[in-house]
Scaffold this active site. Structure first.
Site, PDB file in Angstrom:
ATOM      1  CB  SER A   1      10.476 -12.748  -2.119  1.00 36.38           C
ATOM      2  OG  SER A   1       9.920 -13.745  -2.938  1.00 36.38           O
TER       3      SER A   1
ATOM      4  NE  ARG B   1      12.848 -14.366   6.468  1.00 37.29           N
ATOM      5  CZ  ARG B   1      12.484 -15.368   7.260  1.00 37.29           C
ATOM      6  NH1 ARG B   1      13.286 -16.389   7.440  1.00 37.29           N
ATOM      7  NH2 ARG B   1      11.316 -15.348   7.878  1.00 37.29           N
TER       8      ARG B   1
ATOM      9  CB  THR C   1       4.099 -14.259  -2.906  1.00 39.56           C
ATOM     10  OG1 THR C   1       5.516 -14.283  -3.001  1.00 39.56           O
ATOM     11  CG2 THR C   1       3.658 -12.938  -2.336  1.00 39.56           C
TER      12      THR C   1
ATOM     13  CB  CYS D   1      26.032 -16.924   9.372  1.00 37.05           C
ATOM     14  SG  CYS D   1      25.436 -15.260   9.724  1.00 37.05           S
TER      15      CYS D   1
ATOM     16  CB  CYS E   1      21.413 -10.694  12.906  1.00 37.77           C
ATOM     17  SG  CYS E   1      20.209 -11.999  12.650  1.00 37.77           S
TER      18      CYS E   1
ATOM     19  CB  CYS F   1      18.598 -15.292   6.873  1.00 41.98           C
ATOM     20  SG  CYS F   1      19.935 -16.293   7.521  1.00 41.98           S
TER      21      CYS F   1
ATOM     22  CB  CYS G   1      22.101 -19.571  13.023  1.00 45.18           C
ATOM     23  SG  CYS G   1      21.019 -18.213  13.515  1.00 45.18           S
TER      24      CYS G   1
END
Lengths: 251, 623
Positions: B136, B381, B417, B568, B592, B595, B598
């Site tokens: 984050s 992300r 958050t 991606c 991967c 995130c 896709c």
């Protein structure tokens, strides 16, 4: 028979490491740590021997800071019966570790000591050999297959050596260090992780074991390997020889 | 213009709006939830998002899960039928050890201590470590933490650097134009959320929570009455061809009397639950909209480091039609967090958010700060941008959804958050009530609507949708909202098309040429990926499932120029030539980053992100 397995808490193999700016070592703050992969293989082999009925107890031991308890818990979750944590904040070199393991072996009297062939942080490949020498026990290193004969009290070990495979027969008690192809370590299942919480971990200190931890080796500096230089295209054999002689100094 | 506006409320509704204020305190306490249909059926709902607070009628009951529309399908299984799987039961099961999940766990344990009740709480987490999958910005607003653990300021926490400045730049290719900052981060802290979550995990464990990292929840468990009763962890040790390996370990069923899903943005199980129980339709919520954030943590030169400095940018390298911007936060230890957030409703399938991020780093104003520094970590992300309009009804029979899986991120503040934590706390309080006092889990929804989370998200609801009209109109509306209106308008702007529907056909768009990486400021994907510490056991079936295996070659490649190979951030999707020279999709699942881009952006929604074996994925520690 009891089996003692030494497990080391190291930087996880998939983590990108970097050297500390003051060059005293690798930065391990906020870095994911795991059980050394070769130690996992060692523990797995010990567990299989126990499951085959050749051993009564598997004891996992780890030497290091308080977080080693997590590594031991993983070992207990895989199936070890109890753990021993020799707590210290100093990073010991293989000879000191070997001395500690020797002391422990004299207390615990195992029939077999399993170690990983090397740790992936220092790649020393020394501890197993040193433990065997200190104890005066036979050693079979780089094991890719271990077969026990309970009646004759020997172990037949296939070793992966530079020239191929070598088969040794060692009398027990012995020290065996494990190589990659020996087995595939099991996953710790969730129920086993829960059960492992109640398995005992004994805390000890180097003083308890009466080991002299003074080291003859002092690490002066740790640096990253030099950045790889890009290649040079040469236009003729003469130029190649000239570069090999004058720049690379190998001819 | 009008297709984006909900019709202005009629005066009737305004009247009922006023009446609510009086009605609410007189609400009868909710009846305990039963799955029988003893509750009267409600009239069909109309769009009622124009008034606040909502009409009580809408939420007095959950629609009965009648058997006419539901069968115990492949995923549903009754408690007794599975043979050979161990089953472990807890009072509360929480899926996901992020800010929401851990706040819920801490709150539950606090309540158990207060009321002297023994509640077993279990948190399962797919990352190998708590905090390993947490990434984050992050400029942290401590309002929820002040409520949850008021003594944190007296303890040693990863919250150390107060935000010291709020800079806002409009970037052109060469310049950075300072604008008045729409942000006010006074009282907030520049932190690594991964570090904060690790700290929260420690707190939760101290209070007696059982946290199990390295276990991915792959299936949802239902009982015979379609009530959600828990999850099953994924089998480990299955090889690529589906056969059991030497170290095969079956998953276990973990059951909770209440189950809370805290999987983060586009949670894989949460999405299934929202579909199954029709939780968006329940409250006429719009679809969720998303952005992809790509981030690096750099260690920079001492002279350029200014702890607490907070910089946000708009404009270059993104085009006016693509919503997004960048952030640069100075943390401690000479570290800066730098990232680019790109809304996923972009039109041009040739857009490559990763490459846009690489471009950003070459901007003189950014380059100046990074000069002489090194990259420590990389990650990516997706995050929610739907805000208020997209919040689904978060309660279902058997539990609730908390945090970004529901979607409480405050888009203009770009903070989620604090609201995620608060949602976890409110769900915990409701769950405690369900288990200890027999109240209804609906209380979570009611309390959410009464809380500052609701007020905040309601006030912020029109910022993002305004950008549907373009960058400048969006900024104009933003300024209006920020300085004058503050959300106190009777209309609620709607989102445009869903992100996956917004991609235009490749033939209508111009390909974008991206410069090659220089290895100093910009890098290729494999180099960056190495810095995310991501890994998965190679010999396992791909966790990225294609609903129709023919669509990539039939649709994605010819019509959209293979957008998945561009958005991606981990180079999972690559088209390679098969034996006949035709393009074939190759899925490098091992890369991967979890995130979920896709799952969101695939034009035909053909890619389904499911969990891989537990313990795989990135290992973030500074993100």
């Amino acid at each position: 028979m009891k089996i003692l397995v030494a497990v080391k808490r190291v930087v996880d193999y998939a983590v990108k490491i970097r050297v500390k700016p003051d060059k005293t070592g690798v930065d391990t703050q906020n870095v994911k740590m795991s059980m050394n992969p070769f130690c996992e293989i060692a523990l797995e082999e010990a567990l299989r021997i126990k499951e085959a009925g050749f051993a009564k107890e598997v004891v996992a031991v780890s030497i290091g800071p308080s977080q080693c308890v997590d590594t031991l818990r993983t070992g207990l979750a895989m199936g070890a019966d109890r753990g021993i944590h020799v707590e210290t904040n100093t990073s010991f070199l293989p000879l000191t570790i070997a001395k500690i393991l020797k002391s422990l072996a004299e207390v615990e009297n195992p029939g077999l000591i399993f170690l990983g062939k090397q740790a992936i942080d220092d790649d020393c490949n020394q501890t197993g050999q040193m433990v065997a020498a200190l104890l005066g026990w036979p050693q079979a290193t780089f094991a890719s297959k271990v077969v026990l004969d309970k009646d004759k009290h020997i172990a037949t070990v296939d070793r992966e050596v530079d020239g191929g495979l070598e088969t040794l027969c060692v009398d027990l008690p012995a020290v065996i260090t494990t190589d990659l192809r020996l087995n595939q370590p099991r996953y710790a299942s969730l129920p086993n992780i829960m059960k492992a919480k109640s398995k005992p971990i004994k805390k000890m200190t180097v003083q308890d074991l009466k080991v002299d931890v003074k080291s003859d080796i002092e690490i002066l500096e740790v640096t990253e390997p030099p950045k790889r230089k890009s290649g040079v295209m040469v236009s003729s054999v003469d130029e190649l020889i000239e570069k090999l002689r004058n720049e690379a100094h190998v001819v | 213009m009008h297709r984006f506006l909900v019709k202005l409320s009629s005066s009737n509704q305004f009247r009922s709006f006023k009446n609510h204020r009086l009605l609410l305190p007189l609400l009868p306490s909710s009846k305990p939830f039963t799955s029988s249909s003893s509750v009267s059926s409600s009239p069909p709902r109309q769009s009622n998002r124009s008034g606040y607070p909502y009409s009580v009628e809408l939420f007095r009951k959950i629609s009965p899960l009648s058997s006419n529309s539901r069968t115990l399908g492949v995923n549903g299984r009754s408690i007794s039928s599975e043979a050979g799987r161990e089953s472990i039961e807890y009072d509360v099961l929480i899926v996901g050890a992020g800010p929401a999940g851990l706040s819920a766990a801490i709150r539950l344990k606090q309540l158990s201590q207060e009321k002297n009740v023994d509640l077993s709480v279990c948190v399962v987490e797919k990352g190998a470590e708590v905090g390993g999958h947490i990434i984050s910005g992050n400029v942290f607003e401590p309002v929820a933490l002040d409520e949850l653990l008021p003594h944190w300021r007296q303890e040693h926490t990863p919250i150390e650097i107060p935000a010291s400045s709020d800079k806002f730049w409009f970037l052109t290719k060469d310049r950075a134009i300072s604008l008045p900052s729409p942000f006010d981060n006074k009282g907030n802290y520049v932190i690594s959320l991964s570090q904060l979550v690790r700290w929260l995990g420690g707190k939760a464990e101290e209070l007696g929570t059982e946290i199990y990292p390295g276990f991915s929840a792959s299936e949802v468990l239902y009982d015979a009455s379609d009530k959600l009763v828990g999850i099953a962890t994924k089998d480990m040790g299955i090889s690529k061809d589906g056969s059991k390996k030497e170290n095969f370990q079956p998953g276990v069923d973990i059951k909770g009397r209440v189950t809370l899903f805290a999987e983060g943005c586009r949670g894989s199980l949460s999405e299934r639950i929202i579909k199954k129980y029709k939780l968006r339709e329940e409250v006429n919520a719009q679809h969720q909209t998303y952005a992809l954030g790509i981030k690096e943590v750099w260690e920079i030169h001492e002279s350029k480091h200014n702890p607490g400095e907070v910089v946000h940018t708009l404009g270059w390298p993104l085009e006016p039609k693509t919503y997004g911007g960048s952030f640069l936060y100075h943390m401690n230890d000479r570290q800066v967090a730098l990232g680019l957030v790109v809304a996923l409703n972009y039109h041009n399938p040739f857009l490559n958010p990763y490459e846009e991020f690489q471009k950003l780093k070459h901007h003189p104003a950014i380059k100046r700060i990074l000069e002489g520094g090194t990259v420590l970590q990389y990650g990516a992300r997706t995050l929610n941008e739907g805000g208020f309009q997209s919040i689904p009804y978060p309660v279902f029979p058997g539990g609730a959804i908390i945090g970004c899986s529901a979607g409480f991120l405050n888009v203009p503040k770009i903070k989620g958050t604090h609201t995620a934590m608060k949602s976890g706390m409110l769900a915990a309080e409701a769950a405690f009530g369900v288990l200890h006092e027999g109240i209804n889990m609906n209380t979570y929804w009611d309390n959410l609507k009464d809380s500052w989370v609701w007020k905040e998200l309601y006030a912020a609801r029109n910022y993002r949708p305004a950008f549907e009209y373009g960058l400048l109109p969006g900024m104009a509306v933003s300024a209006m909202e920020h300085y004058v209106l503050k959300g106190k308008v009777p209309y609620t702007l709607k989102h445009g098309k869903a992100d996956h529907e917004a991609t235009n056909h490749a033939r209508k768009c111009t390909p974008i040429e991206y410069p090659k990486p220089d290895g100093v400021f910009s890098f290729d994907v494999p180099t960056s990926l190495y810095r995310s510490n991501t890994n998965h056991d190679h010999d396992q079936p791909s966790h990225l499932r294609l609903r129709d295996p023919k669509i990539p070659e039939k649709v994605n490649f010819p019509e959209y120029a293979a957008p998945e190979s561009r958005y991606c951030p981990a180079r999972v999707y690559e088209y390679v030539e098969d034996e006949e020279g035709k393009p074939k999709l190759q899925i490098n699942a091992q890369n991967c980053l979890h995130c979920k881009a896709c799952d969101i952006k695939d034009p035909k929604q053909n890619i389904e992100w499911t969990v891989p074996e537990g313990g795989g994925g990135p290992a973030y520690s500074l993100m």
